[in-house]
Motif scaffolding. Structure first.
Motif, PDB file in Angstrom:
ATOM      1  N   TRP A   1       1.146  -1.219  -0.218  1.00 45.51           N
ATOM      2  CA  TRP A   1      -0.226   0.299  -0.114  1.00 45.51           C
ATOM      3  C   TRP A   1       0.628   1.706  -0.114  1.00 45.51           C
ATOM      4  O   TRP A   1       0.433   2.329   0.074  1.00 45.51           O
TER       5      TRP A   1
ATOM      6  N   LYS B   1      -0.662   5.767  -2.024  1.00 46.34           N
ATOM      7  CA  LYS B   1      -1.740   4.742  -1.402  1.00 46.34           C
ATOM      8  C   LYS B   1      -1.957   4.730  -2.782  1.00 46.34           C
ATOM      9  O   LYS B   1      -3.012   5.521  -3.736  1.00 46.34           O
ATOM     10  N   PRO B   2      -2.558   3.453  -2.590  1.00 44.57           N
ATOM     11  CA  PRO B   2      -3.669   2.970  -4.024  1.00 44.57           C
ATOM     12  C   PRO B   2      -4.765   3.129  -4.113  1.00 44.57           C
ATOM     13  O   PRO B   2      -5.565   3.830  -3.064  1.00 44.57           O
ATOM     14  N   THR B   3      -5.359   3.370  -5.029  1.00 43.03           N
ATOM     15  CA  THR B   3      -7.027   3.678  -5.252  1.00 43.03           C
ATOM     16  C   THR B   3      -7.873   3.189  -4.589  1.00 43.03           C
ATOM     17  O   THR B   3      -7.783   1.910  -4.508  1.00 43.03           O
ATOM     18  N   THR B   4      -9.055   3.540  -3.977  1.00 43.19           N
ATOM     19  CA  THR B   4      -9.872   2.869  -2.987  1.00 43.19           C
ATOM     20  C   THR B   4     -11.619   2.903  -3.182  1.00 43.19           C
ATOM     21  O   THR B   4     -11.935   4.153  -3.589  1.00 43.19           O
TER      22      THR B   4
ATOM     23  N   THR C   1     -14.994   3.571  -0.846  1.00 40.82           N
ATOM     24  CA  THR C   1     -15.117   4.415   0.344  1.00 40.82           C
ATOM     25  C   THR C   1     -16.970   4.751   0.582  1.00 40.82           C
ATOM     26  O   THR C   1     -17.850   4.055  -0.505  1.00 40.82           O
TER      27      THR C   1
ATOM     28  N   ASP D   1      -8.234  -5.936  -2.692  1.00 37.58           N
ATOM     29  CA  ASP D   1      -8.898  -5.561  -1.851  1.00 37.58           C
ATOM     30  C   ASP D   1      -9.010  -3.924  -1.686  1.00 37.58           C
ATOM     31  O   ASP D   1      -9.890  -3.844  -0.790  1.00 37.58           O
ATOM     32  N   SER D   2      -8.029  -3.659  -1.650  1.00 36.69           N
ATOM     33  CA  SER D   2      -8.649  -1.593  -1.155  1.00 36.69           C
ATOM     34  C   SER D   2      -9.979  -1.381  -2.573  1.00 36.69           C
ATOM     35  O   SER D   2     -10.620  -0.356  -2.321  1.00 36.69           O
TER      36      SER D   2
ATOM     37  N   GLN E   1     -12.944   0.673   2.564  1.00 38.18           N
ATOM     38  CA  GLN E   1     -12.050   1.125   3.275  1.00 38.18           C
ATOM     39  C   GLN E   1     -12.514   2.002   4.995  1.00 38.18           C
ATOM     40  O   GLN E   1     -11.610   2.065   5.799  1.00 38.18           O
TER      41      GLN E   1
ATOM     42  N   TRP F   1     -15.044  -4.191   6.375  1.00 35.31           N
ATOM     43  CA  TRP F   1     -14.061  -4.378   6.692  1.00 35.31           C
ATOM     44  C   TRP F   1     -13.826  -5.677   7.472  1.00 35.31           C
ATOM     45  O   TRP F   1     -13.196  -7.287   6.957  1.00 35.31           O
TER      46      TRP F   1
ATOM     47  N   ASN G   1       5.285   0.177  -3.371  1.00 31.66           N
ATOM     48  CA  ASN G   1       3.595   1.208  -2.888  1.00 31.66           C
ATOM     49  C   ASN G   1       3.221   0.976  -4.708  1.00 31.66           C
ATOM     50  O   ASN G   1       3.882   0.246  -5.616  1.00 31.66           O
TER      51      ASN G   1
END
Length: 564
Positions: free
Chosen positions: A94, A101-104, A106, A144-145, A150, A156, A181
């Motif tokens: 990550w 940080k990766p695309t997430t 939410t 996962d992200s 998240q 989670w 990363n």
């Protein structure tokens, strides 16, 4: 960064000298098209010739990215109603900085993700992975992200419970082992910079007609990282950072196939064998450290394999938890969840009760772990686990860093020891047995000796030397025994000279020459029978010229203790 050079003769050519290996040449310029060509060949071999690698379930995860067309979107199915389909998973680092940080996904953008995800929104490593899947012919990928919400703790935790199935049922798992990363693509060299290819150049050394010797970056280093024969943390952390992450440990073991994108070549690991571009990775290295995928296939069960014994299951858990304890985590509570997939499989096979890395039917020997390094001044204790669990101890990067005190095959339980079943009085998430455990206790009736901390001195490399002495040594010859303390300078359990502790005799080795002793200390302000673990010690009876040759527990009355 240091670099190792490999000299070799191409396969099917006259070797220059026996000292030079005879290997295949690797692709000089790696790209998604080249990688897809290599993977198609390996997948065909595995699908057609490896019965251990076949999966029985084809059901998609509850959430997954649909990449089958030119667009990308997040699909969500009602729980338990996902259709069948072939999909790929991905393990990735990550990063730490916000820019890494990766695309997430939410709660804020969930509906937007279900409608469409633009390729340019994704981290470079995700873009390459999606292109690779499309070329292979896989229309779904689980990341996962993007597939876990998240900022929703309940989601989670719920998805964490499904990790075993998600990774086990995937067609293969993409593992960019050298990417720190998501800001680098699968085929970029982080040591040089974005957009730069790995060191794949092969240089021919002229030696005369009919003989060729080529030089390239050593592929053997990456073999060592994947097979865990390289025992240098600093080198692995620098050159294969993905493999130092605790979450990735179970992902790699659970997956049917791992495709590792390394600095020198692609490496394949499935439940049957290893393969690589150069053709020289051993099928199973005798120096392989830690649990193996092939070994885990036996543990989890397969129709063509014999059923493992309960002892084999616990032996595997010991080996796996030792290796896992040295791996890094960004968040301390993740220590529990990042092993939950493997724990759920052991639970299914043993029907045992689980308490923060400890199995109830594997007591008392599983209590006899010790922190590494011994008596470290930087080790701290968390209340997310009982003191008798190795998950209660942590160091830098939230590592638990522990080893078991002895080999399982030599342990003999102490005569007269009585163990009650561990009791869970409270937990962080009551609905999830593999999560943090705030309050759990073990009652045991055991031969004990009251002792005093006789000295605490600073040693080298940030370590302490702590000696303990039975209180009856006021009238007998001095007997100081070194204590291997868990967290001697953790604020809530600092050990000082004069502190009273108890030695609890849990077992011996086969020859009865070593006594394995758990050391506990009464909780401050607690009722008299509540104790917390502070460490272990090994009492040596083998020296006939020493007072140690006398069994200090001979004739000692057993008492009840409650460990929390």
């Amino acid at each position: 960064m240091e670099s190792w050079i490999e000299l070799f003769t191409p396969k099917d050519e006259t070797p220059f000298h026996p000292a030079f290996s005879e290997t295949s040449q690797v692709s000089q310029s790696m790209s998604v098209d080249v990688a897809a060509t290599i993977l198609r060949t390996w997948l065909k071999i595995c699908d057609g010739a490896h019965p251990l690698c076949q999966t029985t379930s084809k059901r998609l995860p509850q959430r997954i990215l649909n990449i089958s067309s030119n667009s990308i979107k997040l699909c969500e199915f009602p729980k338990g109603q996902a259709p069948d389909g072939s999909y790929v998973t991905m393990s990735h680092c990550w990063g730490t900085a916000d820019t890494e940080k990766p695309t997430t996904t939410t709660t804020y953008n969930l509906q937007q993700r279900k409608a469409r995800i633009a390729m340019e929104e994704l981290s470079p490593v995700f873009r390459d992975a999606i292109q690779l899947c499309r070329l292979i012919g896989c229309g779904y990928i689980w990341i996962d992200s993007l597939c876990i919400i998240q900022d929703n703790d309940l989601d989670w935790i719920e998805q964490s419970q499904d990790m075993a199935q998600i990774y086990s049922n995937a067609y293969f798992n993409i593992a960019p082992s050298w990417q720190p990363n998501g800001s680098f693509g699968l085929f970029e060299n982080p040591a040089i910079g974005s957009g730069q290819q790995p060191h794949r150049r092969e240089v021919e050394i002229k030696l005369g007609a009919g003989t060729r010797v080529l030089a390239r970056q050593d592929c053997g280093r990456d073999h060592g990282y994947i097979q865990r024969t390289v025992n240098s943390f600093r080198r692995r952390y620098r050159e294969a950072p993905l493999l130092e992450r605790a979450w990735v440990f179970q992902e790699v073991l659970l997956a049917r196939v791992n495709v590792c994108f390394c600095s020198s070549e692609l490496i394949w690991e499935c439940r049957t064998t290893f393969m690589c571009e150069c053709g020289c990775i051993p099928p199973e290295d005798e120096h392989f450290r830690g649990p193996k995928k092939q070994q885990f296939t036996l543990i989890r069960g397969h129709p063509i394999l014999p059923s493992p014994s309960v002892q084999m299951l616990y032996n595997f858990w010991w080996e796996a938890s030792e290796h896992y304890s040295f791996l890094s985590l960004t968040k301390l509570p993740d220590r529990f969840y990042a092993l939950s997939g493997m724990a759920s499989i052991i639970k299914m096979r043993t029907n045992d009760s689980y308490f923060a890395g400890i199995w109830a039917n594997d007591l008392p020997q599983s209590l006899l772990w010790t922190g590494v390094p011994l008596s470290s001044r930087t080790a701290r204790r968390t209340r997310l686990a009982p003191s008798w669990s190795w998950m209660s101890r942590y160091e830098e990067n939230n590592r638990s860093s522990m080893r078991y005190f002895f080999g399982r095959e030599i342990f003999r339980q102490a005569a007269g020891l009585q163990l009650g079943s561990p009791r869970l009085s409270d937990s962080y998430f009551l609905e999830y047995e593999f999560g943090p455990v705030h309050h759990a206790e073990i009652r045991l009736k055991v031969a004990s000796i009251s002792a005093v901390v006789s000295s605490v001195t600073g040693g080298s490399l940030g370590l302490l030397e702590i000696l303990t002495r039975p209180v009856w040594e006021t009238v007998k010859p001095t007997l100081d025994v070194k204590l291997y303390a868990d967290c001697p300078e953790s604020p809530d359990e600092i050990l000082r000279q004069g502190d009273l502790v108890e030695w609890l005799h849990l077992g011996n080795n086969n020859n009865m020459t070593d006594q394995y002793i758990l050391v506990v200390k009464r909780c401050n302000g607690a009722q008299v029978w509540f104790y917390r673990r502070v460490g272990v010690l090994d009492f040596d009876l083998s020296d006939s010229d020493d007072i140690r040759a006398e069994d200090p527990f001979a004739g000692v009355e057993s008492k009840w203790f409650t460990l929390i």
